[in-house]
Scaffold this motif. Structure first.
Motif, PDB file in Angstrom:
ATOM      1  N   THR A 256       0.802  -1.223   0.000  1.00 50.08           N
ATOM      2  CA  THR A 256       0.000   0.000   0.000  1.00 50.08           C
ATOM      3  C   THR A 256       0.832   1.268   0.000  1.00 50.08           C
ATOM      4  O   THR A 256       0.299   2.363  -0.166  1.00 50.08           O
ATOM      5  CB  THR A 256      -0.941   0.023   1.218  1.00 50.08           C
ATOM      6  OG1 THR A 256      -0.180  -0.170   2.421  1.00 50.08           O
ATOM      7  CG2 THR A 256      -1.995  -1.075   1.101  1.00 50.08           C
ATOM      8  N   ASP A 257       2.152   1.116   0.140  1.00 43.02           N
ATOM      9  CA  ASP A 257       3.021   2.304   0.084  1.00 43.02           C
ATOM     10  C   ASP A 257       4.442   1.848  -0.192  1.00 43.02           C
ATOM     11  O   ASP A 257       4.892   0.842   0.372  1.00 43.02           O
ATOM     12  CB  ASP A 257       2.962   3.084   1.399  1.00 43.02           C
ATOM     13  CG  ASP A 257       3.645   4.451   1.285  1.00 43.02           C
ATOM     14  OD1 ASP A 257       3.699   4.996   0.163  1.00 43.02           O
ATOM     15  OD2 ASP A 257       4.128   4.962   2.309  1.00 43.02           O
ATOM     16  N   ALA A 259       8.267   3.892  -0.616  1.00 45.49           N
ATOM     17  CA  ALA A 259       9.107   5.086  -0.701  1.00 45.49           C
ATOM     18  C   ALA A 259      10.529   4.602  -0.990  1.00 45.49           C
ATOM     19  O   ALA A 259      11.164   4.005  -0.131  1.00 45.49           O
ATOM     20  CB  ALA A 259       9.055   5.884   0.604  1.00 45.49           C
ATOM     21  N   ALA A 271       8.649   0.114   2.651  1.00 49.29           N
ATOM     22  CA  ALA A 271       7.426  -0.336   1.996  1.00 49.29           C
ATOM     23  C   ALA A 271       6.454  -0.803   3.070  1.00 49.29           C
ATOM     24  O   ALA A 271       6.863  -1.305   4.126  1.00 49.29           O
ATOM     25  CB  ALA A 271       7.719  -1.464   1.011  1.00 49.29           C
ATOM     26  N   GLU A 279      -0.499  -3.758   9.500  1.00 45.26           N
ATOM     27  CA  GLU A 279       0.423  -3.171   8.530  1.00 45.26           C
ATOM     28  C   GLU A 279       1.857  -3.572   8.861  1.00 45.26           C
ATOM     29  O   GLU A 279       2.346  -3.280   9.957  1.00 45.26           O
ATOM     30  CB  GLU A 279       0.303  -1.642   8.527  1.00 45.26           C
ATOM     31  CG  GLU A 279      -0.977  -1.141   7.911  1.00 45.26           C
ATOM     32  CD  GLU A 279      -0.944   0.357   7.642  1.00 45.26           C
ATOM     33  OE1 GLU A 279      -1.795   0.828   6.880  1.00 45.26           O
ATOM     34  OE2 GLU A 279      -0.064   1.045   8.206  1.00 45.26           O
ATOM     35  N   THR A 281       5.722  -3.051   7.999  1.00 43.23           N
ATOM     36  CA  THR A 281       6.649  -2.107   7.373  1.00 43.23           C
ATOM     37  C   THR A 281       7.989  -2.783   7.130  1.00 43.23           C
ATOM     38  O   THR A 281       8.549  -3.413   8.033  1.00 43.23           O
ATOM     39  CB  THR A 281       6.856  -0.868   8.270  1.00 43.23           C
ATOM     40  OG1 THR A 281       5.604  -0.223   8.469  1.00 43.23           O
ATOM     41  CG2 THR A 281       7.820   0.113   7.622  1.00 43.23           C
ATOM     42  N   PHE A 323       2.913  -0.496  -5.801  1.00 47.93           N
ATOM     43  CA  PHE A 323       1.629  -0.378  -5.113  1.00 47.93           C
ATOM     44  C   PHE A 323       0.649  -1.403  -5.683  1.00 47.93           C
ATOM     45  O   PHE A 323       0.551  -1.597  -6.902  1.00 47.93           O
ATOM     46  CB  PHE A 323       1.067   1.038  -5.287  1.00 47.93           C
ATOM     47  CG  PHE A 323      -0.285   1.235  -4.668  1.00 47.93           C
ATOM     48  CD1 PHE A 323      -0.398   1.580  -3.332  1.00 47.93           C
ATOM     49  CD2 PHE A 323      -1.443   1.050  -5.412  1.00 47.93           C
ATOM     50  CE1 PHE A 323      -1.646   1.759  -2.745  1.00 47.93           C
ATOM     51  CE2 PHE A 323      -2.693   1.223  -4.839  1.00 47.93           C
ATOM     52  CZ  PHE A 323      -2.788   1.574  -3.506  1.00 47.93           C
TER      53      PHE A 323
END
Length: 373
Positions: A256-257, A259, A271, A279, A281, A323
Protein backbone atom coordinates in the motif's frame (compact mmCIF):
# COMPACT_ATOMS: atom_id res chain seq x y z
CA UNK A 1 24.37 -32.91 -18.26
CA UNK A 2 26.84 -34.61 -15.96
CA UNK A 3 25.67 -35.44 -12.46
CA UNK A 4 26.62 -37.19 -9.25
CA UNK A 5 24.49 -38.91 -6.63
CA UNK A 6 24.69 -37.45 -3.12
CA UNK A 7 22.52 -38.07 -0.06
CA UNK A 8 20.20 -40.24 -2.13
CA UNK A 9 19.46 -37.66 -4.83
CA UNK A 10 20.98 -36.66 -8.14
CA UNK A 11 22.94 -33.41 -8.01
CA UNK A 12 24.15 -31.75 -11.18
CA UNK A 13 27.85 -30.86 -11.21
CA UNK A 14 27.45 -28.25 -13.92
CA UNK A 15 25.19 -25.35 -14.81
CA UNK A 16 23.78 -25.20 -18.34
CA UNK A 17 21.61 -22.57 -20.00
CA UNK A 18 18.44 -24.55 -19.27
CA UNK A 19 19.18 -24.37 -15.52
CA UNK A 20 19.22 -20.58 -15.39
CA UNK A 21 15.52 -19.84 -14.95
CA UNK A 22 15.40 -21.94 -11.78
CA UNK A 23 18.80 -20.80 -10.52
CA UNK A 24 18.08 -17.08 -10.98
CA UNK A 25 14.67 -17.47 -9.30
CA UNK A 26 16.20 -19.20 -6.28
CA UNK A 27 19.04 -16.68 -6.12
CA UNK A 28 16.52 -13.85 -5.98
CA UNK A 29 14.82 -15.59 -3.04
CA UNK A 30 18.10 -15.74 -1.10
CA UNK A 31 18.91 -12.18 -2.21
CA UNK A 32 16.30 -10.83 0.29
CA UNK A 33 15.19 -8.14 -2.14
CA UNK A 34 18.68 -7.19 -3.34
CA UNK A 35 21.49 -8.67 -5.36
CA UNK A 36 20.13 -7.32 -8.64
CA UNK A 37 17.35 -8.16 -11.07
CA UNK A 38 17.16 -11.94 -11.66
CA UNK A 39 15.91 -11.44 -15.24
CA UNK A 40 18.89 -9.26 -16.18
CA UNK A 41 21.32 -11.70 -14.59
CA UNK A 42 19.72 -14.65 -16.35
CA UNK A 43 19.93 -13.00 -19.77
CA UNK A 44 23.63 -12.27 -19.33
CA UNK A 45 24.37 -15.82 -18.20
CA UNK A 46 22.28 -17.38 -20.98
CA UNK A 47 24.24 -15.45 -23.57
CA UNK A 48 27.55 -16.61 -22.14
CA UNK A 49 26.54 -20.25 -21.60
CA UNK A 50 25.03 -20.64 -25.07
CA UNK A 51 28.23 -19.27 -26.58
CA UNK A 52 30.79 -21.07 -24.40
CA UNK A 53 28.93 -24.09 -23.00
CA UNK A 54 28.06 -25.22 -19.45
CA UNK A 55 30.05 -24.20 -16.37
CA UNK A 56 31.36 -26.86 -13.99
CA UNK A 57 30.39 -26.53 -10.32
CA UNK A 58 32.94 -27.50 -7.67
CA UNK A 59 31.99 -28.20 -4.06
CA UNK A 60 33.97 -26.46 -1.32
CA UNK A 61 35.26 -29.81 -0.09
CA UNK A 62 36.82 -30.48 -3.50
CA UNK A 63 38.93 -27.32 -3.59
CA UNK A 64 42.68 -27.88 -3.35
CA UNK A 65 44.37 -25.91 -0.57
CA UNK A 66 46.40 -23.93 -3.10
CA UNK A 67 43.51 -23.11 -5.44
CA UNK A 68 43.27 -19.47 -6.55
CA UNK A 69 39.61 -18.54 -6.03
CA UNK A 70 38.43 -15.22 -7.49
CA UNK A 71 34.95 -13.81 -6.74
CA UNK A 72 33.26 -11.43 -9.20
CA UNK A 73 30.12 -9.35 -8.68
CA UNK A 74 28.09 -6.27 -9.48
CA UNK A 75 28.41 -3.32 -7.08
CA UNK A 76 25.86 -0.53 -6.87
CA UNK A 77 22.14 0.15 -6.83
CA UNK A 78 19.95 -2.64 -8.26
CA UNK A 79 17.50 -0.02 -9.54
CA UNK A 80 20.22 1.33 -11.85
CA UNK A 81 21.30 -2.09 -13.13
CA UNK A 82 17.83 -2.63 -14.63
CA UNK A 83 18.51 0.16 -17.15
CA UNK A 84 22.32 0.00 -17.35
CA UNK A 85 23.13 -3.62 -18.14
CA UNK A 86 26.84 -4.51 -18.33
CA UNK A 87 28.27 -6.25 -21.36
CA UNK A 88 29.25 -9.89 -21.13
CA UNK A 89 32.82 -8.97 -22.09
CA UNK A 90 33.13 -6.47 -19.23
CA UNK A 91 32.55 -9.16 -16.60
CA UNK A 92 35.41 -11.41 -17.69
CA UNK A 93 37.66 -8.38 -18.20
CA UNK A 94 37.24 -7.39 -14.54
CA UNK A 95 38.58 -10.77 -13.37
CA UNK A 96 41.48 -10.58 -15.81
CA UNK A 97 42.38 -7.07 -14.66
CA UNK A 98 42.79 -8.25 -11.06
CA UNK A 99 44.68 -11.47 -11.76
CA UNK A 100 47.04 -9.84 -14.24
CA UNK A 101 47.74 -7.05 -11.74
CA UNK A 102 48.64 -9.63 -9.10
CA UNK A 103 50.49 -11.92 -11.49
CA UNK A 104 48.42 -14.97 -10.55
CA UNK A 105 46.49 -17.56 -12.52
CA UNK A 106 42.90 -18.09 -11.36
CA UNK A 107 41.80 -21.70 -10.93
CA UNK A 108 38.19 -21.13 -9.77
CA UNK A 109 35.66 -18.30 -9.70
CA UNK A 110 33.12 -17.67 -6.94
CA UNK A 111 30.00 -15.69 -5.98
CA UNK A 112 30.54 -13.22 -3.19
CA UNK A 113 26.80 -13.09 -2.40
CA UNK A 114 23.55 -14.78 -3.32
CA UNK A 115 21.31 -12.55 -5.38
CA UNK A 116 19.43 -12.37 -8.63
CA UNK A 117 22.36 -10.96 -10.58
CA UNK A 118 25.30 -11.69 -8.29
CA UNK A 119 24.69 -15.42 -8.47
CA UNK A 120 24.72 -15.33 -12.28
CA UNK A 121 27.47 -12.81 -13.09
CA UNK A 122 30.15 -15.30 -11.94
CA UNK A 123 28.64 -17.82 -14.36
CA UNK A 124 29.25 -15.33 -17.16
CA UNK A 125 32.91 -14.93 -16.22
CA UNK A 126 33.37 -18.67 -15.69
CA UNK A 127 31.96 -19.45 -19.13
CA UNK A 128 34.10 -16.78 -20.80
CA UNK A 129 37.32 -17.78 -19.06
CA UNK A 130 36.73 -21.53 -19.13
CA UNK A 131 37.02 -21.85 -15.35
CA UNK A 132 34.99 -23.88 -12.82
CA UNK A 133 32.73 -22.08 -10.36
CA UNK A 134 32.64 -22.76 -6.63
CA UNK A 135 29.24 -24.00 -5.42
CA UNK A 136 28.99 -21.48 -2.60
CA UNK A 137 29.11 -17.78 -1.79
CA UNK A 138 30.37 -15.35 0.82
CA UNK A 139 27.09 -14.72 2.68
CA UNK A 140 24.34 -17.28 2.08
CA UNK A 141 22.18 -14.24 1.29
CA UNK A 142 22.82 -10.67 0.08
CA UNK A 143 23.99 -7.63 2.05
CA UNK A 144 24.41 -4.07 0.74
CA UNK A 145 28.03 -3.25 1.59
CA UNK A 146 31.26 -4.74 0.29
CA UNK A 147 32.78 -5.65 3.67
CA UNK A 148 29.63 -7.52 4.79
CA UNK A 149 30.83 -11.00 3.96
CA UNK A 150 31.97 -13.98 6.00
CA UNK A 151 35.50 -13.70 4.53
CA UNK A 152 35.83 -10.39 6.42
CA UNK A 153 35.23 -12.32 9.66
CA UNK A 154 37.97 -14.73 8.53
CA UNK A 155 40.33 -11.76 8.05
CA UNK A 156 40.51 -12.15 4.28
CA UNK A 157 41.30 -8.83 2.59
CA UNK A 158 38.84 -7.33 0.12
CA UNK A 159 41.68 -5.74 -1.82
CA UNK A 160 43.45 -5.58 -4.15
CA UNK A 161 40.21 -5.38 -6.10
CA UNK A 162 39.44 -4.48 -9.68
CA UNK A 163 36.51 -2.27 -10.67
CA UNK A 164 35.23 -1.55 -14.16
CA UNK A 165 32.33 0.16 -15.92
CA UNK A 166 30.61 -0.12 -19.27
CA UNK A 167 32.51 2.88 -20.64
CA UNK A 168 35.83 1.02 -20.48
CA UNK A 169 37.20 2.49 -17.25
CA UNK A 170 39.11 -0.16 -15.29
CA UNK A 171 41.08 0.29 -12.06
CA UNK A 172 42.68 -1.71 -9.28
CA UNK A 173 42.23 -0.49 -5.71
CA UNK A 174 44.26 -1.31 -2.58
CA UNK A 175 43.03 -0.21 0.84
CA UNK A 176 44.10 -0.56 4.47
CA UNK A 177 41.03 -2.61 5.47
CA UNK A 178 37.71 -3.88 4.15
CA UNK A 179 35.67 -0.93 5.43
CA UNK A 180 37.90 1.44 3.47
CA UNK A 181 37.46 -0.81 0.45
CA UNK A 182 33.68 -0.27 0.70
CA UNK A 183 34.02 3.48 1.15
CA UNK A 184 36.40 4.10 -1.75
CA UNK A 185 34.86 1.56 -4.12
CA UNK A 186 31.41 3.03 -3.40
CA UNK A 187 32.66 6.49 -4.42
CA UNK A 188 34.07 5.06 -7.64
CA UNK A 189 30.83 3.18 -8.31
CA UNK A 190 28.80 6.38 -7.91
CA UNK A 191 31.13 8.15 -10.34
CA UNK A 192 30.69 5.23 -12.76
CA UNK A 193 26.92 5.76 -12.80
CA UNK A 194 25.94 3.87 -9.61
CA UNK A 195 26.78 0.41 -10.94
CA UNK A 196 30.07 -1.32 -11.71
CA UNK A 197 31.58 -4.79 -11.94
CA UNK A 198 34.14 -5.74 -9.29
CA UNK A 199 36.47 -8.63 -8.55
CA UNK A 200 37.89 -8.93 -5.04
CA UNK A 201 38.44 -11.16 -1.98
CA UNK A 202 40.91 -13.32 -3.89
CA UNK A 203 41.57 -16.34 -1.66
CA UNK A 204 43.11 -19.78 -1.54
CA UNK A 205 41.10 -22.98 -1.58
CA UNK A 206 41.78 -23.45 2.13
CA UNK A 207 40.46 -19.96 2.88
CA UNK A 208 37.39 -20.55 0.72
CA UNK A 209 36.51 -23.73 2.59
CA UNK A 210 36.73 -21.84 5.89
CA UNK A 211 34.90 -18.67 4.95
CA UNK A 212 32.32 -19.39 2.25
CA UNK A 213 28.79 -20.81 2.59
CA UNK A 214 28.72 -24.13 0.78
CA UNK A 215 26.10 -25.35 -1.68
CA UNK A 216 24.51 -21.97 -2.41
CA UNK A 217 24.15 -22.38 -6.16
CA UNK A 218 22.72 -25.87 -5.79
CA UNK A 219 20.25 -24.49 -3.23
CA UNK A 220 19.27 -21.65 -5.58
CA UNK A 221 18.53 -24.11 -8.36
CA UNK A 222 16.61 -26.42 -6.02
CA UNK A 223 14.53 -23.51 -4.71
CA UNK A 224 13.70 -22.33 -8.21
CA UNK A 225 12.69 -25.80 -9.34
CA UNK A 226 10.58 -26.42 -6.24
CA UNK A 227 8.64 -23.17 -6.72
CA UNK A 228 7.88 -24.16 -10.31
CA UNK A 229 6.92 -27.74 -9.43
CA UNK A 230 4.63 -26.76 -6.54
CA UNK A 231 2.98 -24.08 -8.65
CA UNK A 232 2.40 -26.59 -11.48
CA UNK A 233 0.70 -28.98 -9.04
CA UNK A 234 -1.50 -26.12 -7.72
CA UNK A 235 0.19 -26.21 -4.32
CA UNK A 236 1.39 -23.33 -2.14
CA UNK A 237 4.81 -22.14 -3.42
CA UNK A 238 5.17 -19.66 -0.55
CA UNK A 239 4.85 -22.42 2.04
CA UNK A 240 7.27 -24.53 -0.02
CA UNK A 241 9.96 -21.83 0.14
CA UNK A 242 9.47 -21.42 3.89
CA UNK A 243 9.86 -25.18 4.29
CA UNK A 244 12.95 -25.35 2.06
CA UNK A 245 14.70 -22.62 4.08
CA UNK A 246 13.52 -23.62 7.54
CA UNK A 247 11.66 -20.32 7.87
CA UNK A 248 8.10 -19.09 8.36
CA UNK A 249 5.54 -16.82 6.74
CA UNK A 250 5.43 -13.52 8.63
CA UNK A 251 2.65 -11.66 6.83
CA UNK A 252 0.51 -11.64 3.69
CA UNK A 253 -1.19 -8.63 2.14
CA UNK A 254 -1.11 -5.86 -0.45
CA UNK A 255 1.66 -3.29 -0.93
CA UNK A 256 0.00 0.00 0.00
CA UNK A 257 3.02 2.30 0.08
CA UNK A 258 6.56 2.34 -1.32
CA UNK A 259 9.11 5.09 -0.70
CA UNK A 260 12.28 4.30 -2.63
CA UNK A 261 15.24 6.41 -3.67
CA UNK A 262 18.69 5.80 -5.09
CA UNK A 263 21.26 7.58 -2.94
CA UNK A 264 24.98 7.08 -2.16
CA UNK A 265 24.98 4.09 -4.51
CA UNK A 266 22.13 2.22 -2.78
CA UNK A 267 18.41 1.70 -3.28
CA UNK A 268 17.04 2.85 0.08
CA UNK A 269 13.49 3.04 1.32
CA UNK A 270 10.46 1.63 3.09
CA UNK A 271 7.43 -0.34 2.00
CA UNK A 272 4.13 -1.06 3.73
CA UNK A 273 2.24 -4.33 3.26
CA UNK A 274 -1.33 -4.14 4.55
CA UNK A 275 -3.19 -7.34 5.40
CA UNK A 276 -5.65 -8.91 7.84
CA UNK A 277 -3.02 -8.99 10.61
CA UNK A 278 -2.20 -5.29 10.28
CA UNK A 279 0.42 -3.17 8.53
CA UNK A 280 3.88 -4.62 8.08
CA UNK A 281 6.65 -2.11 7.37
CA UNK A 282 9.77 -3.20 5.52
CA UNK A 283 12.94 -1.13 5.73
CA UNK A 284 15.55 -1.78 3.06
CA UNK A 285 18.96 -0.73 1.80
CA UNK A 286 19.13 -2.80 -1.41
CA UNK A 287 18.13 -5.74 0.83
CA UNK A 288 15.31 -5.93 3.37
CA UNK A 289 16.76 -5.29 6.83
CA UNK A 290 13.79 -4.96 9.20
CA UNK A 291 10.21 -6.23 9.16
CA UNK A 292 7.88 -4.69 11.76
CA UNK A 293 4.16 -5.44 12.17
CA UNK A 294 2.26 -2.48 13.66
CA UNK A 295 5.51 -1.32 15.24
CA UNK A 296 6.57 -4.70 16.62
CA UNK A 297 9.76 -6.01 15.02
CA UNK A 298 9.23 -9.56 13.76
CA UNK A 299 12.59 -10.21 12.09
CA UNK A 300 15.70 -8.16 11.40
CA UNK A 301 19.11 -8.49 9.82
CA UNK A 302 21.11 -10.75 9.78
CA UNK A 303 18.22 -13.21 9.30
CA UNK A 304 16.60 -13.25 5.87
CA UNK A 305 13.48 -11.21 5.03
CA UNK A 306 12.03 -12.41 1.73
CA UNK A 307 9.15 -11.09 -0.38
CA UNK A 308 7.29 -13.48 -2.69
CA UNK A 309 4.32 -12.98 -4.96
CA UNK A 310 1.52 -14.56 -2.92
CA UNK A 311 0.06 -16.48 -5.86
CA UNK A 312 3.08 -17.51 -7.93
CA UNK A 313 5.84 -17.65 -5.32
CA UNK A 314 8.09 -15.54 -7.55
CA UNK A 315 10.58 -13.44 -5.56
CA UNK A 316 9.99 -9.68 -5.55
CA UNK A 317 13.10 -7.46 -5.49
CA UNK A 318 13.16 -4.02 -3.88
CA UNK A 319 13.31 -2.31 -7.29
CA UNK A 320 10.24 -4.26 -8.45
CA UNK A 321 8.00 -3.40 -5.45
CA UNK A 322 4.84 -1.66 -6.66
CA UNK A 323 1.63 -0.38 -5.11
CA UNK A 324 -1.09 -3.03 -5.23
CA UNK A 325 1.28 -5.99 -5.45
CA UNK A 326 -0.04 -8.88 -3.35
CA UNK A 327 2.89 -10.39 -1.51
CA UNK A 328 3.87 -12.73 1.28
CA UNK A 329 6.71 -11.82 3.62
CA UNK A 330 8.89 -14.67 4.86
CA UNK A 331 11.59 -14.85 7.50
CA UNK A 332 14.35 -17.45 7.28
CA UNK A 333 17.40 -18.08 9.47
CA UNK A 334 20.81 -16.92 8.28
CA UNK A 335 23.97 -18.99 8.37
CA UNK A 336 24.72 -19.37 12.11
CA UNK A 337 28.04 -17.54 11.72
CA UNK A 338 26.11 -14.31 11.13
CA UNK A 339 24.96 -14.37 14.75
CA UNK A 340 28.42 -14.18 16.30
CA UNK A 341 29.24 -10.92 18.15
CA UNK A 342 31.69 -9.83 15.43
CA UNK A 343 29.10 -10.51 12.73
CA UNK A 344 26.38 -8.58 14.56
CA UNK A 345 28.75 -5.62 14.76
CA UNK A 346 29.26 -5.93 11.00
CA UNK A 347 25.66 -6.45 9.81
CA UNK A 348 23.35 -6.06 12.82
CA UNK A 349 20.51 -3.51 12.97
CA UNK A 350 22.55 -0.92 14.86
CA UNK A 351 25.10 -0.75 12.04
CA UNK A 352 22.30 0.43 9.74
CA UNK A 353 21.02 2.99 12.23
CA UNK A 354 18.18 1.02 13.84
CA UNK A 355 18.15 1.31 17.63
CA UNK A 356 17.51 -2.32 18.56
CA UNK A 357 19.25 -5.68 18.79
CA UNK A 358 18.73 -8.40 16.17
CA UNK A 359 15.39 -10.18 16.18
CA UNK A 360 15.70 -13.74 14.94
CA UNK A 361 13.16 -15.75 13.00
CA UNK A 362 12.93 -18.44 15.66
CA UNK A 363 14.31 -16.55 18.66
CA UNK A 364 17.69 -17.07 20.35
CA UNK A 365 17.16 -20.75 21.18
CA UNK A 366 16.99 -22.05 17.60
CA UNK A 367 19.49 -21.79 14.76
CA UNK A 368 18.64 -22.74 11.22
CA UNK A 369 20.34 -23.58 7.97
CA UNK A 370 19.06 -20.68 5.90
CA UNK A 371 21.22 -20.15 2.85
CA UNK A 372 23.94 -22.26 4.43
CA UNK A 373 22.18 -25.58 4.03
Amino acid sequence: MSATVAAGRTVSTEVAAEDLVALARGAAVLGTGGGGDPYVGRLLAEQALREHGPVRLVALAELPDDACVVPVAMMGAPTVMVEKTPSVELIGRTVTALTEHLGVTPTHLACIEAGGINSTIPLVAAAQLGLPLVDGDGMGRAFPELQMVLPTLSRIAATPMSIADEKGNVGVLTTIDNHWAESLARSLTIAMGCSAIISNYLMTGAQARESLVGGTLSLCRALGRRIEAVRASHGDPVAAVADELGGRVLHTGKVTDVARRTTTGFARGDAVVSGPAGELTLRFQNEHLVAALDGEILVSTPDLIILLDSETGEPVTTEALRFGHRVSVLGAPADPRWHSPAAIELVGPRYFGYDHDPVRVWGPARTGAGGGR
